[in-house]
Design a protein around this motif. Structure first.
Motif, PDB file in Angstrom:
ATOM      1  N   LEU A  84       0.876  -1.177   0.000  1.00 28.09           N
ATOM      2  CA  LEU A  84       0.000   0.000   0.000  1.00 28.09           C
ATOM      3  C   LEU A  84       0.905   1.217   0.000  1.00 28.09           C
ATOM      4  CD1 LEU A  84      -2.606   1.606   0.244  1.00 28.09           C
ATOM      5  CD2 LEU A  84      -2.524   1.237   2.736  1.00 28.09           C
ATOM      6  N   GLU A  85       0.669   2.095  -0.960  1.00 31.10           N
ATOM      7  CA  GLU A  85       1.450   3.324  -1.051  1.00 31.10           C
ATOM      8  C   GLU A  85       0.562   4.487  -0.634  1.00 31.10           C
ATOM      9  OE1 GLU A  85       2.711   3.292  -5.080  1.00 31.10           O
ATOM     10  OE2 GLU A  85       4.063   1.578  -4.815  1.00 31.10           O
ATOM     11  N   ALA A  86       0.911   5.090   0.502  1.00 24.48           N
ATOM     12  CA  ALA A  86       0.152   6.224   1.033  1.00 24.48           C
ATOM     13  C   ALA A  86       1.145   7.273   1.518  1.00 24.48           C
ATOM     14  CB  ALA A  86      -0.772   5.765   2.159  1.00 24.48           C
ATOM     15  N   PRO A  87       1.855   7.931   0.590  1.00 22.16           N
ATOM     16  CA  PRO A  87       2.877   8.902   1.012  1.00 22.16           C
ATOM     17  C   PRO A  87       2.296  10.084   1.774  1.00 22.16           C
ATOM     18  CG  PRO A  87       2.474   9.039  -1.364  1.00 22.16           C
ATOM     19  CD  PRO A  87       1.752   7.828  -0.874  1.00 22.16           C
ATOM     20  N   CYS A 227     -10.805   4.694  -0.075  1.00 30.65           N
ATOM     21  CA  CYS A 227      -9.813   4.921  -1.143  1.00 30.65           C
ATOM     22  C   CYS A 227      -8.505   4.223  -0.809  1.00 30.65           C
ATOM     23  CB  CYS A 227      -9.620   6.424  -1.312  1.00 30.65           C
ATOM     24  SG  CYS A 227      -8.310   6.882  -2.472  1.00 30.65           S
ATOM     25  N   LEU A 228      -8.052   4.321   0.445  1.00 32.36           N
ATOM     26  CA  LEU A 228      -6.799   3.663   0.849  1.00 32.36           C
ATOM     27  C   LEU A 228      -6.912   2.149   0.731  1.00 32.36           C
ATOM     28  CD1 LEU A 228      -5.820   5.813   3.964  1.00 32.36           C
ATOM     29  CD2 LEU A 228      -4.585   5.683   1.790  1.00 32.36           C
ATOM     30  N   GLY A 254      -3.699  11.097  -4.368  1.00 36.12           N
ATOM     31  CA  GLY A 254      -3.684  10.644  -2.985  1.00 36.12           C
ATOM     32  C   GLY A 254      -5.072  10.596  -2.384  1.00 36.12           C
ATOM     33  N   CYS A 255      -5.282   9.659  -1.490  1.00 38.17           N
ATOM     34  CA  CYS A 255      -6.610   9.471  -0.912  1.00 38.17           C
ATOM     35  C   CYS A 255      -6.957  10.535   0.121  1.00 38.17           C
ATOM     36  CB  CYS A 255      -6.709   8.090  -0.267  1.00 38.17           C
ATOM     37  SG  CYS A 255      -6.571   6.729  -1.448  1.00 38.17           S
ATOM     38  N   PRO A 260     -11.640  17.466  -5.007  1.00 34.64           N
ATOM     39  CA  PRO A 260     -11.542  18.295  -6.219  1.00 34.64           C
ATOM     40  C   PRO A 260     -12.516  19.458  -6.189  1.00 34.64           C
ATOM     41  CG  PRO A 260     -11.613  15.955  -6.763  1.00 34.64           C
ATOM     42  CD  PRO A 260     -11.924  16.070  -5.303  1.00 34.64           C
ATOM     43  N   ALA A 261     -12.175  20.493  -6.980  1.00 33.50           N
ATOM     44  CA  ALA A 261     -13.005  21.710  -6.976  1.00 33.50           C
ATOM     45  C   ALA A 261     -14.428  21.406  -7.376  1.00 33.50           C
ATOM     46  CB  ALA A 261     -12.385  22.747  -7.915  1.00 33.50           C
TER      47      ALA A 261
END
Length: 278
Positions: A84-87, A227-228, A254-255, A260-261
């Motif tokens: 799992l990539e969650a920087p 999302c993660l 990224g989660c 978003p606008a």
């Protein structure tokens, strides 16, 4: 006819008899020869004994040395089966492994961040194959066990509701956690509200469970957590095709990023229309 010899007739003069010089020499020579023969005999007798006896200078026979002890086989390094990539939480998560279970299952733990710093925190325990663990305990007991493994105590937990992800529907419930007695900075950390999640998939024979905390004392947003969980993927080095199909790698923003606008605008209430004046 008889012959008689008197003392007067002896040709030697009166006085003691003395050996002649040649006789002395012969006697001495015979004595020397006798001594040489005796010495040779003694040397001949002692020679075999000396040959039979081991000489001090002789090199002792080399003893057979036991074979050197065989070095223990190196324990193969364990590698994670999931990633799992969650920087946005932690660029360098900690991955730990439990000893193999008697059933052959393996559990790996992925930890992002720390519970006691007030920042987002996520911990996931992934067990596969789950074997007899499937359905072995109810949600509350299992969540308490996973929290205890992280050094956390359960203060309060709510009723679970479904959290749908691409891997299946997780059980998710709000949970209030604190560091267990004796934990680091227990007083400073206080209590945090988080989300507890668990997925038990019998068809894949795997279980995923853990806790997710947001910023400060707020729980992590369910959308962000979903999302993660969607980002957990099975590594290509694994040999389980079913898991590879169920947990493919996804790319995207990224989660925990801001919405978003377009979504932000959609959440704003529409301005009220003023009634037309007549």
């Amino acid at each position: 006819m008889s012959l008689s010899v008197s003392g007067d007739d002896l040709p030697y003069a009166a006085g003691p008899l003395r050996a002649r010089p040649l006789g002395n020499l012969a006697a001495v020579s015979m004595g020397v020869v006798a001594l040489l023969v005796l010495a040779g005999s003694l040397a001949f007798v002692r020679a075999p004994q000396q040959q039979a006896a081991p000489t001090p200078a002789a090199t002792p026979m080399a003893r057979a040395t036991p074979a050197a002890a065989t070095a223990p086989a190196a324990v193969p390094e364990r590698t994670a089966a999931f990633r799992l990539e969650a920087p946005e939480i932690d660029k360098d998560p900690k991955i730990a492994f439990d000893p193999p279970l008697p059933s052959g299952g393996r559990q790996e733990t992925h930890t992002f961040g720390a519970f006691d710093n007030g920042r987002p925190y996520l911990r996931l325990d992934i067990l596969q194959p789950a074997g007899e663990k499937l359905g072995n305990s109810d949600f509350f007991l299992d969540v308490a066990r996973h929290a205890a493994r992280a050094g956390l105590g359960v203060v309060r937990i709510g009723q679970p509701t479904p959290l749908v992800t691409r891997a299946g529907a997780f059980e998710a419930a709000e949970i209030k956690l604190s560091l267990r007695e004796g934990g680091v900075a227990a007083a400073a950390a206080g209590e945090r509200s988080c989300l507890a999640v668990r997925l038990v998939n019998a068809s894949l024979s795997m279980e995923m469970a853990g806790v997710a905390c947001g910023v400060g004392t707020k729980p992590m947003d369910r959308r962000a957590l979903g999302c993660l969980l969607d980002r957990v993927y099975y590594l290509p080095s694994g040999d389980n095709r079913a898991l590879a199909r169920s947990f493919p790698r996804l790319e995207g923003p990224g989660c925990l990023a801001a919405a978003p606008a377009g979504e932000a605008e959609a959440t704003k209430p529409a301005p009220k229309k003023r009634a037309a004046r007549h």
